[in-house]
Design a protein around this motif. Structure first.
Motif, short mmCIF file in Angstrom:
data_model
loop_
_atom_site.label_atom_id
_atom_site.label_comp_id
_atom_site.label_asym_id
_atom_site.label_seq_id
_atom_site.Cartn_x
_atom_site.Cartn_y
_atom_site.Cartn_z
N LEU A 83 1.21 -1.27 -0.50
CA LEU A 83 -0.31 -0.17 -0.07
C LEU A 83 0.94 1.04 -0.02
CD1 LEU A 83 -2.88 1.04 -0.01
CD2 LEU A 83 -2.54 0.94 2.40
N ALA A 84 2.07 1.50 1.03
CA ALA A 84 2.56 2.82 1.21
C ALA A 84 3.83 2.95 -0.14
CB ALA A 84 3.73 1.82 2.32
N TYR A 85 3.90 1.57 -0.98
CA TYR A 85 4.57 1.05 -2.11
C TYR A 85 3.23 2.49 -3.10
CZ TYR A 85 6.18 0.35 -6.91
OH TYR A 85 7.02 0.02 -8.67
N THR A 86 2.17 1.58 -3.25
CA THR A 86 1.27 1.80 -4.40
C THR A 86 1.04 3.76 -4.46
OG1 THR A 86 0.42 -0.09 -4.12
CG2 THR A 86 -0.95 2.25 -4.83
N GLN A 87 1.04 3.90 -2.55
CA GLN A 87 0.82 5.53 -2.48
C GLN A 87 1.77 6.29 -3.05
OE1 GLN A 87 0.03 5.26 1.16
NE2 GLN A 87 -1.87 5.15 1.80
N ALA A 88 3.18 5.91 -3.20
CA ALA A 88 4.40 6.72 -3.21
C ALA A 88 4.60 6.82 -4.63
CB ALA A 88 5.54 5.98 -2.77
N GLN A 89 3.93 5.19 -5.11
CA GLN A 89 3.33 5.33 -6.89
C GLN A 89 2.73 6.80 -7.42
OE1 GLN A 89 6.19 4.01 -8.89
NE2 GLN A 89 4.60 4.91 -10.59
N ASN A 90 1.48 6.81 -7.09
CA ASN A 90 0.83 7.17 -7.36
C ASN A 90 1.21 8.79 -7.06
OD1 ASN A 90 -1.25 5.31 -7.51
ND2 ASN A 90 -2.51 5.20 -6.17
N GLN A 91 1.83 9.19 -5.78
CA GLN A 91 2.26 10.39 -5.87
C GLN A 91 3.39 10.80 -6.56
OE1 GLN A 91 4.43 10.46 -1.66
NE2 GLN A 91 1.84 10.94 -0.85
N VAL A 92 3.87 9.88 -7.20
CA VAL A 92 5.51 10.25 -8.21
C VAL A 92 4.22 10.73 -9.61
CG1 VAL A 92 7.14 9.46 -9.62
CG2 VAL A 92 7.03 9.07 -7.37
N THR A 93 3.48 9.88 -9.87
CA THR A 93 2.27 10.16 -11.09
C THR A 93 1.10 11.85 -11.17
OG1 THR A 93 1.96 7.27 -10.49
CG2 THR A 93 0.45 9.67 -12.44
N LEU A 94 1.47 12.19 -9.67
CA LEU A 94 0.96 13.07 -10.02
C LEU A 94 1.87 14.32 -9.96
CD1 LEU A 94 -1.40 12.45 -6.83
CD2 LEU A 94 -1.92 13.10 -9.09
N ALA A 95 2.80 13.81 -9.15
CA ALA A 95 3.85 15.68 -9.94
C ALA A 95 4.66 15.22 -11.32
CB ALA A 95 4.62 14.71 -8.43
N GLN A 96 4.46 13.97 -11.62
CA GLN A 96 4.55 14.28 -13.16
C GLN A 96 4.23 15.07 -14.30
OE1 GLN A 96 7.55 12.77 -14.44
NE2 GLN A 96 6.87 13.83 -16.37
N LYS A 97 2.56 15.31 -13.57
CA LYS A 97 1.16 15.63 -13.95
C LYS A 97 1.57 16.63 -14.06
CE LYS A 97 -1.64 11.47 -14.16
NZ LYS A 97 -3.19 11.08 -13.80
N GLU A 98 2.08 17.58 -13.16
CA GLU A 98 1.80 18.71 -12.25
C GLU A 98 3.14 18.98 -12.86
OE1 GLU A 98 2.35 21.33 -8.13
OE2 GLU A 98 2.08 19.30 -8.06
N LEU A 99 3.88 18.29 -13.27
CA LEU A 99 5.46 19.20 -13.77
C LEU A 99 4.69 19.67 -15.12
CD1 LEU A 99 8.29 19.83 -13.27
CD2 LEU A 99 8.92 17.40 -14.27
N GLU A 100 4.74 18.51 -15.56
CA GLU A 100 4.36 18.37 -16.87
C GLU A 100 3.65 19.87 -17.05
OE1 GLU A 100 2.66 14.02 -17.82
OE2 GLU A 100 4.12 13.20 -18.20
N GLN A 101 2.17 19.39 -16.23
CA GLN A 101 1.11 20.72 -16.64
C GLN A 101 2.13 22.15 -16.60
OE1 GLN A 101 -1.86 21.01 -13.59
NE2 GLN A 101 -2.95 22.87 -14.28
N LYS A 102 3.32 22.47 -15.82
CA LYS A 102 4.14 22.92 -16.04
C LYS A 102 4.89 23.70 -16.93
CE LYS A 102 2.77 25.13 -11.97
NZ LYS A 102 1.84 26.56 -11.30
N GLN A 103 5.17 22.64 -17.19
CA GLN A 103 6.61 22.59 -18.46
C GLN A 103 5.41 23.33 -19.59
OE1 GLN A 103 9.86 21.99 -18.63
NE2 GLN A 103 9.09 22.56 -20.79
N ALA A 104 3.84 22.76 -19.75
CA ALA A 104 3.20 23.16 -20.49
C ALA A 104 3.05 24.70 -20.32
CB ALA A 104 1.46 22.38 -20.83
N GLU A 105 2.65 25.37 -19.58
CA GLU A 105 2.23 26.63 -19.77
C GLU A 105 3.79 27.82 -19.39
OE1 GLU A 105 1.04 29.56 -14.67
OE2 GLU A 105 0.73 26.80 -15.18
N LEU A 106 4.80 27.18 -18.98
CA LEU A 106 6.23 27.80 -19.22
C LEU A 106 5.91 27.91 -20.67
CD1 LEU A 106 7.97 29.02 -18.65
CD2 LEU A 106 9.80 26.29 -18.56
#
Length: 382
Positions: A83-106
């Motif tokens: 469960l901890a690994y799944t949560q950590a993986q989800n957090q990485v996925t969300l961070a990746q999406k947020e990074l991609e969003q900021k990259q697109a905004e930039l």
């Protein structure tokens, strides 16, 4: 004359045969008692083995229960790590999406600035003189300059802000990836622990199954020996009955304590329920502690039907007292009577010793009624 000689010869032959038959039965009786003692020892060994196996089985069952608890705990821990690994993986996925969003905004912001820059370039470079000539007065010029400057600074700040957010998000992503990798490592470790415990549990269960099979084999051996012992007891009873019918018997009473002055009992007669097999086993006589050489007296009047060596009982005497009652005296240091001899109650028949299967000087005193052992102390209530 010839006929007269034949008759005495036949009588002598019959007497010799009769005398030969009696020792033969006595030998059979001694051998049968020895066999019964040997069976009893084998049964004790089988019960001892069974006792050890059952003790080991109890330990193994406790260990197996402990392993099962550990396996359950390890599985719970593994599920938590997953469960901890799944949560950590989800957090990485969300961070990746947020990074991609900021990259697109930039990129959007850069494109907008690029268009503005191209527009300025295509319409000509705006200089301070152009702003001055386009201004209606000095105040308008200052206003235009401030607006232009703020516009450029705002664009620069927007770009810098987006770049900073991008750096922060990228750093956050890296940190989350480290946590995710750590969670994956811990998950793998938990899985290894769970697998190892499962393996140990399987091995323990196999060992327990083997132990239980060995227990069953020991149970069967005890049962077989018990049946053999009962059959031999019947044989002894018949032999004793045959011996008793060949000579002068007593009056069927026992009244004399075999070792006067010595009353310490090291091992009494009696049935007991074995704690493991739940079957009853019997100590066939009463062991009376006395020094080597102490005189042994006949417990009652009767005829000696066995007097000789026995592997288990050592020097042994058996007296038939009549009415199906006989007494046995084992482990003697010497024998003072012989087979076929009539004895009186309180007559010395031998001496205490430690011959045969014995660990110390004592008299094994046994009473049989109809071939079956009984408690000797019941004949001596006082």
């Amino acid at each position: 004359m010839f006929g007269k000689k034949v008759i005495p010869t036949v009588l002598v032959s019959l007497l010799l045969l009769g005398n030969m038959a009696s020792p033969s039965r006595a030998d059979q009786l001694g051998e049968s008692i020895e066999q019964q003692q040997d069976i009893q020892n084998k049964k004790d060994q089988a019960q001892g083995k069974l006792n050890k196996l059952t003790y080991t089985s109890d330990i193994m069952k406790n260990q197996l229960a402990k392993l099962e608890t550990e396996v359950a705990q390890a599985q719970t821990d593994l599920n938590q790590k997953k469960l901890a690994y799944t949560q950590a993986q989800n957090q990485v996925t969300l961070a990746q999406k947020e990074l991609e969003q900021k990259q697109a905004e930039l990129e959007d912001r850069r494109l907008a600035l690029g268009k503005r820059a191209r527009g300025i370039y295509e319409s000509g470079q705006i200089s301070h003189l152009e702003l001055l000539f386009q201004s209606s007065d000095l105040s308008d010029f200052i206003t235009r300059m401030e607006y232009f400057t703020k516009l450029v600074d705002n664009d620069r700040q927007l770009l810098a802000g987006i770049e900073e957010q991008k750096v922060q998000i990228n750093q956050k992503k890296s940190e989350l990836q480290v946590k995710r990798d750590q969670a994956a490592k811990i998950q793998a470790q938990a899985a290894a622990v769970s697998m190892d415990l499962e393996k140990k549990k399987s091995q323990q269960r196999d060992a327990l199954d083997q132990n239980l099979k060995a227990q069953q084999a020991a149970f069967d051996e005890v049962d077989r020996l018990e049946a053999e012992s009962k059959a031999l007891s019947e044989k002894i009873r018949k032999l004793q009955a045959a011996q008793a019918g060949k000579g002068k018997s007593g009056n069927g009473t026992i009244s004399t304590w075999p070792v006067p002055g010595y009353y310490q009992i090291s091992s009494p007669f009696g049935w007991r329920t074995h704690p493991i097999t739940k079957k009853r086993s019997l100590h066939t006589g009463t062991d009376i502690v006395a020094p080597t050489g102490t005189k042994i007296y006949a417990a009652g009047a009767g005829v000696v039907i066995v007097a000789g060596w026995n592997t288990a009982y050592g020097n042994m005497t058996i007296i038939d007292h009549g009415s199906g009652i006989s007494t046995l005296y084992g482990h003697q240091s010497r024998l003072d009577v012989s087979e076929g001899q009539a004895v009186e109650a309180n007559e010395v028949i031998g001496a205490v010793g430690s011959t045969g299967w014995s660990t110390g000087a004592h008299l094994h005193f046994e009473v049989r009624v109809g071939g079956n052992t009984t408690d000797p102390l019941q004949y001596f209530p006082n």
